[in-house]
Motif scaffolding. Structure first.
Motif: not given
Length: 137
Positions: A5, A47-48, A52, A54-56, A121, A130
């Protein structure tokens, strides 16, 4: 193939108030995005949908010990006093209770509020889907 990530980081040495924390979020986490600059809006960012990944992502908080001190009881008292001036009349007793607690150096601090929001999260949190990971350095 495991994809790591993206790391998004803030540095506790670069801010000393909650408002300055929000400035760092604007600079480092969601550059160019408009947001409400409050605790609920910060929760929404995690939460997106505000730029940020999308996959965290990995939320790296460097010099978090500095933040723990700067966002401690003095800042908590200041924030609760501000909240008391603008909250709905029905919330005044609750905010006064939190303020009395902070004045005794008891209860959660601004630092605790922020870390608690982030951890919701993270794995094991109520919004773990998230995909946030928190690293305090």
């Amino acid at each position: 193939m495991i994809v790591s990530k993206q790391e998004l980081r803030i540095d506790g040495a670069e801010f000393s108030t909650l408002e300055e924390f929000y400035d760092q979020v604007c600079l480092r986490i969601i550059p160019g995005a408009e947001w409400g600059r409050n605790l609920d809006a910060f929760n929404d960012i995690l939460r997106g949908g505000f730029g940020t990944p999308a996959e965290g992502f990995v939320f790296c908080w460097d010099n978090h010990e500095i933040s723990k001190q700067n966002l401690g009881y003095d800042e908590t008292i200041r924030q609760l006093q501000k909240r008391l001036k603008r909250c709905h009349p029905s919330n005044i007793p609750s905010v006064e209770n939190y303020l009395a607690e902070a004045l005794r150096h008891e209860g959660p601090t601004v630092f605790d509020w922020l870390v608690g929001i982030i951890r919701c999260h993270c794995p094991g949190g109520s919004e773990a889907t998230d995909g946030i990971e928190l690293i305090l350095r």
